[in-house]
Design a protein around this motif. Structure first.
Motif, PDB file in Angstrom:
ATOM      1  N   LYS A 147       0.815  -1.215   0.000  1.00  0.00           N
ATOM      2  CA  LYS A 147       0.000   0.000   0.000  1.00  0.00           C
ATOM      3  C   LYS A 147       0.851   1.268   0.000  1.00  0.00           C
ATOM      4  N   VAL A 148       1.971   1.215   0.668  1.00  0.00           N
ATOM      5  CA  VAL A 148       2.846   2.394   0.707  1.00  0.00           C
ATOM      6  C   VAL A 148       3.378   2.693  -0.695  1.00  0.00           C
ATOM      7  N   LYS A 149       3.810   1.647  -1.375  1.00  0.00           N
ATOM      8  CA  LYS A 149       4.338   1.820  -2.726  1.00  0.00           C
ATOM      9  C   LYS A 149       3.236   2.244  -3.683  1.00  0.00           C
ATOM     10  N   ALA A 150       2.054   1.647  -3.546  1.00  0.00           N
ATOM     11  CA  ALA A 150       0.923   2.007  -4.410  1.00  0.00           C
ATOM     12  C   ALA A 150       0.549   3.467  -4.217  1.00  0.00           C
ATOM     13  N   ARG A 151       0.522   3.906  -2.975  1.00  0.00           N
ATOM     14  CA  ARG A 151       0.162   5.300  -2.681  1.00  0.00           C
ATOM     15  C   ARG A 151       1.145   6.258  -3.343  1.00  0.00           C
ATOM     16  N   SER A 152       2.436   5.900  -3.282  1.00  0.00           N
ATOM     17  CA  SER A 152       3.464   6.754  -3.857  1.00  0.00           C
ATOM     18  C   SER A 152       3.396   6.760  -5.380  1.00  0.00           C
ATOM     19  N   LEU A 153       3.301   5.577  -5.984  1.00  0.00           N
ATOM     20  CA  LEU A 153       3.318   5.470  -7.442  1.00  0.00           C
ATOM     21  C   LEU A 153       2.077   6.083  -8.095  1.00  0.00           C
ATOM     22  N   LEU A 154       0.952   6.009  -7.385  1.00  0.00           N
ATOM     23  CA  LEU A 154      -0.313   6.476  -7.965  1.00  0.00           C
ATOM     24  C   LEU A 154      -0.744   7.840  -7.442  1.00  0.00           C
ATOM     25  N   ASN A 155       0.119   8.442  -6.612  1.00  0.00           N
ATOM     26  CA  ASN A 155      -0.151   9.795  -6.114  1.00  0.00           C
ATOM     27  C   ASN A 155      -1.465   9.868  -5.330  1.00  0.00           C
ATOM     28  N   VAL A 156      -1.691   8.877  -4.472  1.00  0.00           N
ATOM     29  CA  VAL A 156      -2.927   8.830  -3.685  1.00  0.00           C
ATOM     30  C   VAL A 156      -2.746   9.654  -2.411  1.00  0.00           C
ATOM     31  N   PRO A 157      -3.614  10.618  -2.147  1.00  0.00           N
ATOM     32  CA  PRO A 157      -3.481  11.452  -0.945  1.00  0.00           C
ATOM     33  C   PRO A 157      -3.707  10.659   0.334  1.00  0.00           C
ATOM     34  N   GLU A 158      -3.200  11.169   1.424  1.00  0.00           N
ATOM     35  CA  GLU A 158      -3.259  10.467   2.703  1.00  0.00           C
ATOM     36  C   GLU A 158      -4.673  10.322   3.243  1.00  0.00           C
ATOM     37  N   ASP A 159      -5.609  11.173   2.816  1.00  0.00           N
ATOM     38  CA  ASP A 159      -6.959  11.068   3.344  1.00  0.00           C
ATOM     39  C   ASP A 159      -7.785  10.005   2.620  1.00  0.00           C
ATOM     40  N   MET A 160      -7.138   9.236   1.742  1.00  0.00           N
ATOM     41  CA  MET A 160      -7.801   8.109   1.089  1.00  0.00           C
ATOM     42  C   MET A 160      -7.190   6.803   1.567  1.00  0.00           C
ATOM     43  N   GLU A 161      -8.044   5.852   1.911  1.00  0.00           N
ATOM     44  CA  GLU A 161      -7.583   4.526   2.312  1.00  0.00           C
ATOM     45  C   GLU A 161      -7.609   3.590   1.117  1.00  0.00           C
ATOM     46  N   LEU A 162      -6.559   2.785   0.981  1.00  0.00           N
ATOM     47  CA  LEU A 162      -6.474   1.817  -0.103  1.00  0.00           C
ATOM     48  C   LEU A 162      -7.003   0.471   0.380  1.00  0.00           C
ATOM     49  N   HIS A 163      -7.893  -0.130  -0.387  1.00  0.00           N
ATOM     50  CA  HIS A 163      -8.548  -1.361   0.056  1.00  0.00           C
ATOM     51  C   HIS A 163      -8.105  -2.604  -0.705  1.00  0.00           C
ATOM     52  N   ALA A 164      -8.271  -2.628  -2.002  1.00  0.00           N
ATOM     53  CA  ALA A 164      -7.992  -3.839  -2.772  1.00  0.00           C
ATOM     54  C   ALA A 164      -7.739  -3.493  -4.229  1.00  0.00           C
ATOM     55  N   VAL A 165      -6.961  -4.346  -4.872  1.00  0.00           N
ATOM     56  CA  VAL A 165      -6.789  -4.270  -6.319  1.00  0.00           C
ATOM     57  C   VAL A 165      -7.689  -5.337  -6.934  1.00  0.00           C
ATOM     58  N   ILE A 166      -8.509  -4.947  -7.890  1.00  0.00           N
ATOM     59  CA  ILE A 166      -9.424  -5.880  -8.537  1.00  0.00           C
ATOM     60  C   ILE A 166      -8.882  -6.270  -9.903  1.00  0.00           C
ATOM     61  N   ALA A 167      -8.642  -7.572 -10.092  1.00  0.00           N
ATOM     62  CA  ALA A 167      -8.294  -8.089 -11.409  1.00  0.00           C
ATOM     63  C   ALA A 167      -9.595  -8.323 -12.169  1.00  0.00           C
ATOM     64  N   LEU A 168      -9.675  -7.799 -13.377  1.00  0.00           N
ATOM     65  CA  LEU A 168     -10.894  -7.876 -14.180  1.00  0.00           C
ATOM     66  C   LEU A 168     -10.560  -8.385 -15.571  1.00  0.00           C
ATOM     67  N   GLY A 169     -11.311  -9.376 -16.018  1.00  0.00           N
ATOM     68  CA  GLY A 169     -11.071  -9.880 -17.362  1.00  0.00           C
ATOM     69  C   GLY A 169     -11.925 -11.077 -17.693  1.00  0.00           C
ATOM     70  N   TYR A 170     -11.681 -11.627 -18.877  1.00  0.00           N
ATOM     71  CA  TYR A 170     -12.357 -12.852 -19.286  1.00  0.00           C
ATOM     72  C   TYR A 170     -11.583 -14.049 -18.738  1.00  0.00           C
ATOM     73  N   ARG A 171     -12.312 -15.117 -18.481  1.00  0.00           N
ATOM     74  CA  ARG A 171     -11.680 -16.313 -17.943  1.00  0.00           C
ATOM     75  C   ARG A 171     -10.656 -16.879 -18.907  1.00  0.00           C
ATOM     76  N   GLY A 172      -9.570 -17.381 -18.335  1.00  0.00           N
ATOM     77  CA  GLY A 172      -8.567 -18.089 -19.110  1.00  0.00           C
ATOM     78  C   GLY A 172      -8.553 -19.555 -18.724  1.00  0.00           C
ATOM     79  N   LYS A 173      -7.646 -20.307 -19.286  1.00  0.00           N
ATOM     80  CA  LYS A 173      -7.538 -21.734 -18.983  1.00  0.00           C
ATOM     81  C   LYS A 173      -6.713 -21.938 -17.722  1.00  0.00           C
ATOM     82  N   LYS A 174      -7.221 -22.768 -16.807  1.00  0.00           N
ATOM     83  CA  LYS A 174      -6.494 -22.968 -15.557  1.00  0.00           C
ATOM     84  C   LYS A 174      -5.150 -23.648 -15.781  1.00  0.00           C
ATOM     85  N   GLU A 175      -5.004 -24.334 -16.926  1.00  0.00           N
ATOM     86  CA  GLU A 175      -3.732 -24.973 -17.244  1.00  0.00           C
ATOM     87  C   GLU A 175      -2.606 -23.957 -17.427  1.00  0.00           C
TER      88      GLU A 175
END
Length: 204
Positions: A147-175
């Motif tokens: 979260k510290v690195k994400a806040r720095s790289l993405l310029n997120v202000p201190e009054d915002m809390e970081l919760h989760a990164v969501i991976a979004l896409g179409y399903r791939g093969k589990k193999e």
């Protein structure tokens, strides 16, 4: 690959083996689960904005709408996100064509502390996940990131809390996943409903 069934009409074949609701609910809720195998198929801007629009309409305390979505969809944007994912999650999440960091504003517009900001952001994430399922897309929420690195790289202000990164896409093969993850690429079950409901007061 995407599911060929309409998630609001019937259960997909892959969830029938692992999931059974105790009471009648829309199949959409059973069909939604969190895979790790994603294809590199692009998501249209229309679908992405539809998913974010659904999250945008989540309920919130005093209608403050404290959630914020930082979206990575270009190669350069995704590379930055990959930098703050932990190695275990990066190994599979870097295949997803879109990553979304969900944050929330800890303060209301008048400067008061918003004690409901995290609760409200979680509700928005639920809306996001359901709309993605309706569109034949998959989501996986990732808590394992710096979260510290994400806040720095993405310029997120201190009054915002970081919760989760969501991976979004179409399903791939589990193999295509690492061998140790392939066995885990199944819909999860749930605890019996009776174990999480208490009438009147908690009794252990």
């Amino acid at each position: 690959m995407s599911l060929s069934i309409n998630p609001v009409e019937q259960l997909s074949s892959e969830v029938k083996e692992y999931r059974k609701a105790e009471y009648s609910i829309n199949p959409l809720f059973i069909n939604r689960w969190s895979p790790r195998a994603f294809s590199d198929r692009n998501i249209s801007d229309a679908d992405l904005l539809s998913i974010l629009e659904a999250a945008h309409w989540a309920p919130s305390s005093f209608n403050d709408q404290p959630w914020r979505f930082i979206v990575a969809k270009t190669e350069d944007q995704l590379k930055i996100f990959h930098e703050f994912l932990n190695p275990f999650n990066r190994a599979w999440a870097e295949k997803a064509p879109v990553l979304i960091l969900i944050a929330s504003n800890k303060k209301r517009e008048n400067g008061d502390i918003n004690s409901a900001h995290a609760f409200d952001a979680g509700t928005a994430w639920g809306h996001l996940a359901i709309q993605a399922t309706l569109l034949g897309l998959s989501t996986h929420a990732i808590g394992g990131f710096d979260k510290v690195k994400a806040r720095s790289l993405l310029n997120v202000p201190e009054d915002m809390e970081l919760h989760a990164v969501i991976a979004l896409g179409y399903r791939g093969k589990k193999e295509n996943l690492a061998e140790d993850l392939q066995a885990r690429e199944n819909p999860s079950s749930r605890k019996p409903l009776k174990d999480i409901i208490f009438e009147g007061k908690i009794s252990l």
